[in-house]
Write an enzyme that holds these catalytic residues in place. Structure first.
Site, PDB file in Angstrom:
ATOM      1  N   CYS A   1     -10.322  -9.316  15.437  1.00  0.00           N
ATOM      2  CA  CYS A   1      -9.351  -9.306  14.333  1.00  0.00           C
ATOM      3  C   CYS A   1      -9.912  -8.625  13.096  1.00  0.00           C
ATOM      4  O   CYS A   1     -11.037  -8.879  12.677  1.00  0.00           O
ATOM      5  CB  CYS A   1      -8.943 -10.730  13.985  1.00  0.00           C
TER       6      CYS A   1
ATOM      7  N   ARG B   1       7.340   0.100   1.732  1.00  0.00           N
ATOM      8  CA  ARG B   1       7.240  -1.015   2.668  1.00  0.00           C
ATOM      9  C   ARG B   1       6.024  -1.876   2.361  1.00  0.00           C
ATOM     10  O   ARG B   1       5.044  -1.389   1.811  1.00  0.00           O
ATOM     11  CB  ARG B   1       7.195  -0.511   4.111  1.00  0.00           C
TER      12      ARG B   1
ATOM     13  N   CYS C   1      -8.202 -13.646  17.883  1.00  0.00           N
ATOM     14  CA  CYS C   1      -8.759 -12.506  18.608  1.00  0.00           C
ATOM     15  C   CYS C   1     -10.131 -12.193  18.026  1.00  0.00           C
ATOM     16  O   CYS C   1     -10.289 -12.110  16.808  1.00  0.00           O
ATOM     17  CB  CYS C   1      -7.862 -11.293  18.440  1.00  0.00           C
TER      18      CYS C   1
ATOM     19  N   ASP D   1      -7.131   3.671  10.511  1.00  0.00           N
ATOM     20  CA  ASP D   1      -6.734   3.070   9.242  1.00  0.00           C
ATOM     21  C   ASP D   1      -7.900   3.350   8.295  1.00  0.00           C
ATOM     22  O   ASP D   1      -9.010   2.844   8.486  1.00  0.00           O
ATOM     23  CB  ASP D   1      -6.482   1.568   9.428  1.00  0.00           C
TER      24      ASP D   1
ATOM     25  N   ARG E   1      -8.666  -8.956  10.152  1.00  0.00           N
ATOM     26  CA  ARG E   1      -8.441  -9.805   8.980  1.00  0.00           C
ATOM     27  C   ARG E   1      -9.194 -11.127   9.133  1.00  0.00           C
ATOM     28  O   ARG E   1      -8.710 -12.177   8.737  1.00  0.00           O
ATOM     29  CB  ARG E   1      -6.932 -10.018   8.814  1.00  0.00           C
TER      30      ARG E   1
ATOM     31  N   CYS F   1      -2.647 -18.301  14.004  1.00  0.00           N
ATOM     32  CA  CYS F   1      -2.346 -17.415  15.131  1.00  0.00           C
ATOM     33  C   CYS F   1      -2.325 -18.256  16.396  1.00  0.00           C
ATOM     34  O   CYS F   1      -2.935 -19.323  16.449  1.00  0.00           O
ATOM     35  CB  CYS F   1      -3.403 -16.334  15.284  1.00  0.00           C
TER      36      CYS F   1
ATOM     37  N   ASP G   1     -11.291  -0.928  13.347  1.00  0.00           N
ATOM     38  CA  ASP G   1     -11.737  -0.949  11.956  1.00  0.00           C
ATOM     39  C   ASP G   1     -13.202  -1.390  11.887  1.00  0.00           C
ATOM     40  O   ASP G   1     -13.728  -1.985  12.823  1.00  0.00           O
ATOM     41  CB  ASP G   1     -10.898  -1.943  11.145  1.00  0.00           C
TER      42      ASP G   1
ATOM     43  N   ARG H   1       0.819  -1.199   0.000  1.00  0.00           N
ATOM     44  CA  ARG H   1       0.000   0.000   0.000  1.00  0.00           C
ATOM     45  C   ARG H   1       0.858   1.256   0.000  1.00  0.00           C
ATOM     46  O   ARG H   1       0.486   2.278  -0.564  1.00  0.00           O
ATOM     47  CB  ARG H   1      -0.897  -0.005   1.237  1.00  0.00           C
ATOM     48  N   TYR H   2       1.972   1.196   0.685  1.00  0.00           N
ATOM     49  CA  TYR H   2       2.842   2.362   0.817  1.00  0.00           C
ATOM     50  C   TYR H   2       4.043   2.201  -0.121  1.00  0.00           C
ATOM     51  O   TYR H   2       4.405   1.091  -0.475  1.00  0.00           O
ATOM     52  CB  TYR H   2       3.346   2.464   2.255  1.00  0.00           C
TER      53      TYR H   2
ATOM     54  N   LYS I   1      -2.888   4.609   7.276  1.00  0.00           N
ATOM     55  CA  LYS I   1      -3.104   5.071   8.641  1.00  0.00           C
ATOM     56  C   LYS I   1      -3.066   6.593   8.696  1.00  0.00           C
ATOM     57  O   LYS I   1      -2.141   7.211   8.170  1.00  0.00           O
ATOM     58  CB  LYS I   1      -2.026   4.491   9.547  1.00  0.00           C
TER      59      LYS I   1
END
Ligand SMILES: *Cc1c(COP(=O)(O)O)cnc(C)c1O
Ligand code: SF4
Length: 382
Positions: free
Chosen positions: A110, A94, A107, A307, A112, A103, A270, A90-91, A314
């Protein structure tokens, strides 16, 4: 089997466990299990103090997860910034490198949820494609290993990935985005630290959300990483009922600093299907930030970010400190809401590149009284 693998094996991880151990209705438990994986290992489970507490909310499913009709599954448009399945680019300089779907805990909040835990969407077989993509794009100087949680991979895989990335000359820094120090600190072993150390500069960004997670075990894991030369940052998510309180945040960030973990980001939640019940108003986040700045160490204060929905990246948001301008003056308020004036100056650009070579710079001597080698001088003056 190592201790951490044994702990993972003993996780609460099925609809049946929800029924047997937490008294869930069977039909609901099955629906929840189908919607998003359940995995809570005995270590994290032991941090729960009472049903519905801040630890429980993060790991035990809730019927509210099934109520978010119409919310996006991919709110940050990650999939449309994904040139190969394992990369989110996206950037400019990076990338996120998704290395595993696994995981050590799933969570409930989450972002994602659409992918995590699903090995058809994030798979080790995409790893080589990711490394190739990074190798072919010289603008990428920072690689963030994510997933899933990259430290659920075996030592051999972790080393393989780090080694692969280190063979790419333009990769300057590697970051491990991992919840392990918080949810399964036993995974941080001397052997793992020894591996990480070989591929420096490696940063860890971990993910603590509540002061009760700052246990002696977590401290030991962070100590081992820090002693191995790994700078550790923390990305927390602001969540209703978990940490939407300035005193809780203050305690969390102070405890993290004491474990040599620097608060890096505080995320506004999000808008992800199955997580909406955690969202707090932005005003709550701003109120918390306002109660941190000035009241505690600047080191304890993360950047509060949204975000941007749709993939804008962000965006930092700050309480209002600039009250206005009066001519050349900027009017500010401090953390006690006292008003101050800062007399600004006009912009007057300087040229940072000297137009002609300046031979006197070359005469500088190093500490031994000898001429420093030319190469060194060039680097110093560059
Ligand atoms: C968060 C994020 C990064 C890293 O952002 P930093 O501000 O450098 O920490 C990179 N790529 C994606 C897609 C991200 O979401
Ligand atoms: S550890 Fe990270 S990727 Fe995994 S479920 Fe939790 S928030 Fe999602």
């Amino acid at each position: 089997m190592e201790l951490w693998q044994e702990l993972l094996r003993q996780s609460v991880d099925s609809g049946k466990d929800l029924v047997d151990r937490f008294g869930f209705d069977k039909e609901l438990a099955d629906k929840l299990n189908k919607f998003f994986h359940i995995r809570v290992n005995p270590y994290y489970l032991s941090l729960i103090r009472y049903p519905g507490d801040p630890i429980w909310l993060q790991c035990i499913p809730d019927a509210k997860e099934l109520q978010d009709d119409g919310l996006p599954e991919d709110p940050l448009a990650e999939d449309s910034h994904s040139p190969v399945p394992s990369i989110v680019h996206r950037y400019p300089d990076r990338v996120l490198f998704l290395t595993t779907s696994q995981c050590s805990m799933y969570c409930r909040f989450c972002t994602r949820k659409r992918k995590v835990g699903d090995s058809t969407k994030i798979n080790m077989k995409f790893i080589q494609d990711g490394i190739d993509y990074i190798a072919q794009h010289p603008q990428i100087r920072d690689v963030i290993l994510s997933g899933g949680d990259p430290l659920t991979l075996t030592d051999v895989m972790v080393e393989k990935i780090l080694k692969g990335l280190r063979q790419i000359p333009h990769v300057e820094i590697i970051r491990l985005g991992t919840k392990i120090p918080c949810v399964l600190p036993q995974r941080i072993t001397p052997k793992l630290c020894k591996i990480i150390k070989k591929y420096h500069p490696v940063y860890v960004n971990t993910h603590f959300n509540h002061p009760w997670e700052c246990t002696p075990e977590a401290k030991k894991a962070c100590d081992m990483l820090a002693d191995s030369g790994v700078p550790i940052g923390n990305q927390a998510v602001l969540m209703k009922g978990v940490n939407d309180d300035a005193n809780v945040m203050l305690e969390l960030f102070r405890k993290l600093l004491a474990m040599r973990v620097r608060p890096y980001y505080l995320y506004q939640a999000d808008i992800t299907k199955g997580t909406d019940y955690f969202r707090t108003p932005v005003s709550k986040g701003l109120e918390i930030m306002d109660k941190l700045r000035g009241h505690t160490s600047g080191l304890a204060i993360p950047a509060y970010v949204i975000d941007a929905p749709g993939g804008g990246g962000k965006i930092p948001i700050l309480p209002q400190y600039v009250i206005g301008r009066a001519g050349k003056n900027i009017i500010l308020r401090n953390y006690k809401y006292e008003i101050f004036t800062y007399p600004d100056v006009e912009e007057n650009p300087v040229n940072h590149n000297p137009p002609v070579e300046q031979p006197f710079l070359r005469k500088r001597r190093n500490g031994n009284g000898k001429h420093a080698p030319e190469r060194e001088l060039v680097e110093v003056e560059a």
